[in-house]
Design a protein around this motif. Structure first.
Motif, PDB file in Angstrom:
ATOM      1  N   ALA A 166     -96.421 -17.801 -83.907  1.00 10.62           N
ATOM      2  CA  ALA A 166     -96.209 -16.381 -84.213  1.00 10.62           C
ATOM      3  C   ALA A 166     -95.054 -15.814 -83.382  1.00 10.62           C
ATOM      4  O   ALA A 166     -94.215 -15.060 -83.904  1.00 10.62           O
ATOM      5  N   ILE A 167     -94.990 -16.181 -82.099  1.00 13.13           N
ATOM      6  CA  ILE A 167     -93.911 -15.716 -81.222  1.00 13.13           C
ATOM      7  C   ILE A 167     -92.565 -16.254 -81.713  1.00 13.13           C
ATOM      8  O   ILE A 167     -91.572 -15.519 -81.796  1.00 13.13           O
ATOM      9  N   ARG A 168     -92.532 -17.547 -82.065  1.00  9.21           N
ATOM     10  CA  ARG A 168     -91.302 -18.168 -82.558  1.00  9.21           C
ATOM     11  C   ARG A 168     -90.811 -17.485 -83.834  1.00  9.21           C
ATOM     12  O   ARG A 168     -89.625 -17.209 -83.996  1.00  9.21           O
ATOM     13  N   LEU A 169     -91.745 -17.223 -84.762  1.00  5.30           N
ATOM     14  CA  LEU A 169     -91.369 -16.623 -86.047  1.00  5.30           C
ATOM     15  C   LEU A 169     -90.829 -15.207 -85.866  1.00  5.30           C
ATOM     16  O   LEU A 169     -89.894 -14.802 -86.567  1.00  5.30           O
ATOM     17  N   LYS A 170     -91.401 -14.469 -84.927  1.00  7.77           N
ATOM     18  CA  LYS A 170     -90.900 -13.111 -84.654  1.00  7.77           C
ATOM     19  C   LYS A 170     -89.473 -13.181 -84.112  1.00  7.77           C
ATOM     20  O   LYS A 170     -88.596 -12.415 -84.532  1.00  7.77           O
ATOM     21  N   ARG A 171     -89.240 -14.145 -83.217  1.00  5.09           N
ATOM     22  CA  ARG A 171     -87.890 -14.301 -82.658  1.00  5.09           C
ATOM     23  C   ARG A 171     -86.908 -14.740 -83.750  1.00  5.09           C
ATOM     24  O   ARG A 171     -85.772 -14.273 -83.796  1.00  5.09           O
ATOM     25  N   VAL A 172     -87.350 -15.637 -84.629  1.00  3.61           N
ATOM     26  CA  VAL A 172     -86.488 -16.102 -85.716  1.00  3.61           C
ATOM     27  C   VAL A 172     -86.062 -14.927 -86.596  1.00  3.61           C
ATOM     28  O   VAL A 172     -84.890 -14.811 -86.978  1.00  3.61           O
ATOM     29  N   GLN A 173     -87.020 -14.061 -86.905  1.00 10.08           N
ATOM     30  CA  GLN A 173     -86.719 -12.898 -87.744  1.00 10.08           C
ATOM     31  C   GLN A 173     -85.638 -12.029 -87.085  1.00 10.08           C
ATOM     32  O   GLN A 173     -84.690 -11.577 -87.739  1.00 10.08           O
ATOM     33  N   GLU A 174     -85.770 -11.827 -85.775  1.00  9.53           N
ATOM     34  CA  GLU A 174     -84.784 -11.035 -85.031  1.00  9.53           C
ATOM     35  C   GLU A 174     -83.417 -11.723 -85.041  1.00  9.53           C
ATOM     36  O   GLU A 174     -82.378 -11.076 -85.197  1.00  9.53           O
ATOM     37  N   GLU A 175     -83.426 -13.057 -84.880  1.00  6.95           N
ATOM     38  CA  GLU A 175     -82.164 -13.801 -84.850  1.00  6.95           C
ATOM     39  C   GLU A 175     -81.494 -13.828 -86.219  1.00  6.95           C
ATOM     40  O   GLU A 175     -80.262 -13.744 -86.320  1.00  6.95           O
ATOM     41  N   MET A 176     -82.281 -13.928 -87.282  1.00  3.21           N
ATOM     42  CA  MET A 176     -81.719 -13.944 -88.629  1.00  3.21           C
ATOM     43  C   MET A 176     -80.965 -12.647 -88.928  1.00  3.21           C
ATOM     44  O   MET A 176     -79.977 -12.638 -89.660  1.00  3.21           O
ATOM     45  N   GLU A 177     -81.422 -11.560 -88.345  1.00  8.67           N
ATOM     46  CA  GLU A 177     -80.753 -10.269 -88.546  1.00  8.67           C
ATOM     47  C   GLU A 177     -79.360 -10.233 -87.909  1.00  8.67           C
ATOM     48  O   GLU A 177     -78.526  -9.397 -88.257  1.00  8.67           O
ATOM     49  N   LEU A 178     -79.097 -11.162 -86.977  1.00  9.25           N
ATOM     50  CA  LEU A 178     -77.798 -11.221 -86.304  1.00  9.25           C
ATOM     51  C   LEU A 178     -76.813 -12.140 -87.028  1.00  9.25           C
ATOM     52  O   LEU A 178     -75.632 -12.191 -86.667  1.00  9.25           O
ATOM     53  N   ALA A 179     -77.276 -12.869 -88.053  1.00  7.36           N
ATOM     54  CA  ALA A 179     -76.422 -13.833 -88.764  1.00  7.36           C
ATOM     55  C   ALA A 179     -75.120 -13.223 -89.287  1.00  7.36           C
ATOM     56  O   ALA A 179     -74.076 -13.888 -89.232  1.00  7.36           O
ATOM     57  N   PRO A 180     -75.108 -11.978 -89.802  1.00  4.11           N
ATOM     58  CA  PRO A 180     -73.852 -11.412 -90.309  1.00  4.11           C
ATOM     59  C   PRO A 180     -72.752 -11.267 -89.252  1.00  4.11           C
ATOM     60  O   PRO A 180     -71.579 -11.079 -89.604  1.00  4.11           O
ATOM     61  N   ARG A 181     -73.103 -11.364 -87.977  1.00  2.00           N
ATOM     62  CA  ARG A 181     -72.096 -11.254 -86.914  1.00  2.00           C
ATOM     63  C   ARG A 181     -71.380 -12.579 -86.657  1.00  2.00           C
ATOM     64  O   ARG A 181     -70.451 -12.648 -85.856  1.00  2.00           O
ATOM     65  N   PHE A 182     -71.801 -13.638 -87.358  1.00  2.00           N
ATOM     66  CA  PHE A 182     -71.175 -14.956 -87.225  1.00  2.00           C
ATOM     67  C   PHE A 182     -70.073 -15.121 -88.273  1.00  2.00           C
ATOM     68  O   PHE A 182     -70.064 -14.441 -89.293  1.00  2.00           O
ATOM     69  N   ASP A 183     -69.143 -16.048 -88.000  1.00  6.44           N
ATOM     70  CA  ASP A 183     -68.023 -16.279 -88.916  1.00  6.44           C
ATOM     71  C   ASP A 183     -68.439 -17.073 -90.149  1.00  6.44           C
ATOM     72  O   ASP A 183     -67.930 -16.849 -91.244  1.00  6.44           O
ATOM     73  N   LYS A 184     -69.326 -18.033 -89.960  1.00  2.73           N
ATOM     74  CA  LYS A 184     -69.768 -18.906 -91.047  1.00  2.73           C
ATOM     75  C   LYS A 184     -71.277 -19.074 -90.960  1.00  2.73           C
ATOM     76  O   LYS A 184     -71.867 -18.965 -89.886  1.00  2.73           O
ATOM     77  N   CYS A 185     -71.882 -19.369 -92.114  1.00  7.00           N
ATOM     78  CA  CYS A 185     -73.327 -19.617 -92.143  1.00  7.00           C
ATOM     79  C   CYS A 185     -73.601 -20.838 -93.015  1.00  7.00           C
ATOM     80  O   CYS A 185     -73.055 -20.964 -94.111  1.00  7.00           O
ATOM     81  N   VAL A 186     -74.429 -21.745 -92.506  1.00  7.86           N
ATOM     82  CA  VAL A 186     -74.865 -22.922 -93.253  1.00  7.86           C
ATOM     83  C   VAL A 186     -76.381 -22.847 -93.374  1.00  7.86           C
ATOM     84  O   VAL A 186     -77.084 -22.744 -92.363  1.00  7.86           O
ATOM     85  N   VAL A 187     -76.887 -22.858 -94.611  1.00  2.45           N
ATOM     86  CA  VAL A 187     -78.335 -22.836 -94.839  1.00  2.45           C
ATOM     87  C   VAL A 187     -78.820 -24.274 -94.914  1.00  2.45           C
ATOM     88  O   VAL A 187     -78.383 -25.048 -95.771  1.00  2.45           O
ATOM     89  N   ASN A 188     -79.706 -24.645 -93.999  1.00  2.00           N
ATOM     90  CA  ASN A 188     -80.189 -26.027 -93.916  1.00  2.00           C
ATOM     91  C   ASN A 188     -81.434 -26.204 -94.796  1.00  2.00           C
ATOM     92  O   ASN A 188     -82.551 -26.322 -94.313  1.00  2.00           O
TER      93      ASN A 188
END
Length: 199
Positions: free
Chosen positions: A157-179
């Protein structure tokens, strides 16, 4: 001077690139990076510093630069780190001087960081490319974490909450690769990194 010597001099005089690859825990960034690094001698991971003790078989300067707490703190005070953090009572950080040394040798430097560390690196380093590795969905990542069977329900549950927060920061990156598919994602990341190195 021989043609080979001339080529070597040209290579060593060309500054290497810097790319930071980051993503949520469980997204597969380390697996993708190691696939790319297989059989390549023009790329290198920057060796980080840590205050933890060396484990059996670890060599100073290869796995980490092993520093005392006082040495690490002195680097923090001098603003020597690109990024640093404390995990489980130990500190970890990447020295700007290590990145600069490798780039001056013409090596293409890769950093495998967490999402916040990558964004910190952007603020402190010029000419850096940020690549975000994303899971196909939160549900898919949750399945991966459960299949590992290494975390408790609370930890998941803690990991998933952090992942959600980190996913919101993805637009600040230059490139994105969906694995979603490892082979496809590895090919996409390789194409991004190769294009970066060919510039």
């Amino acid at each position: 001077m021989s043609e080979f010597a001339n080529r070597c001099r040209t290579l060593s005089s060309k500054t290497g690139t810097l790319t930071v690859v980051a993503g949520p825990s469980g997204a597969g960034k380390s697996t993708l990076l190691h696939r790319f690094m297989d059989d390549r001698d023009d790329c290198v991971f920057a060796v980080s510093c840590t205050t933890r003790s060396p484990r059996m078989g670890e060599v100073n300067g290869r796995e980490y630069y092993f520093l005392s707490r006082d040495e690490f703190d002195a680097h923090v005070r001098n603003d020597d780190f690109v990024e640093w953090e404390e995990l489980h009572a130990n500190r970890y950080g990447t020295l700007k001087s290590e990145i600069e040394r490798l780039r001056a040798m013409g090596r293409h430097v890769l950093l495998d960081l967490d999402v916040k560390g990558a964004l910190n690196a952007r603020e402190r380093l010029a000419d850096v490319l940020l690549v975000f590795i994303a899971p196909p969905s939160l549900d898919a990542l949750e399945r991966r974490l459960r299949e590992r069977a290494t975390d408790s329900e609370e930890q998941i549950a803690i990991r998933l909450k952090r992942v959600q927060e980190e996913m919101e920061l993805a637009p600040r990156f230059d490139k994105c690769v969906v694995n979603d598919n490892l082979d496809v994602a590895a090919g996409e990341l390789a194409a991004i990194l190769q294009a970066r190195m060919n510039k």
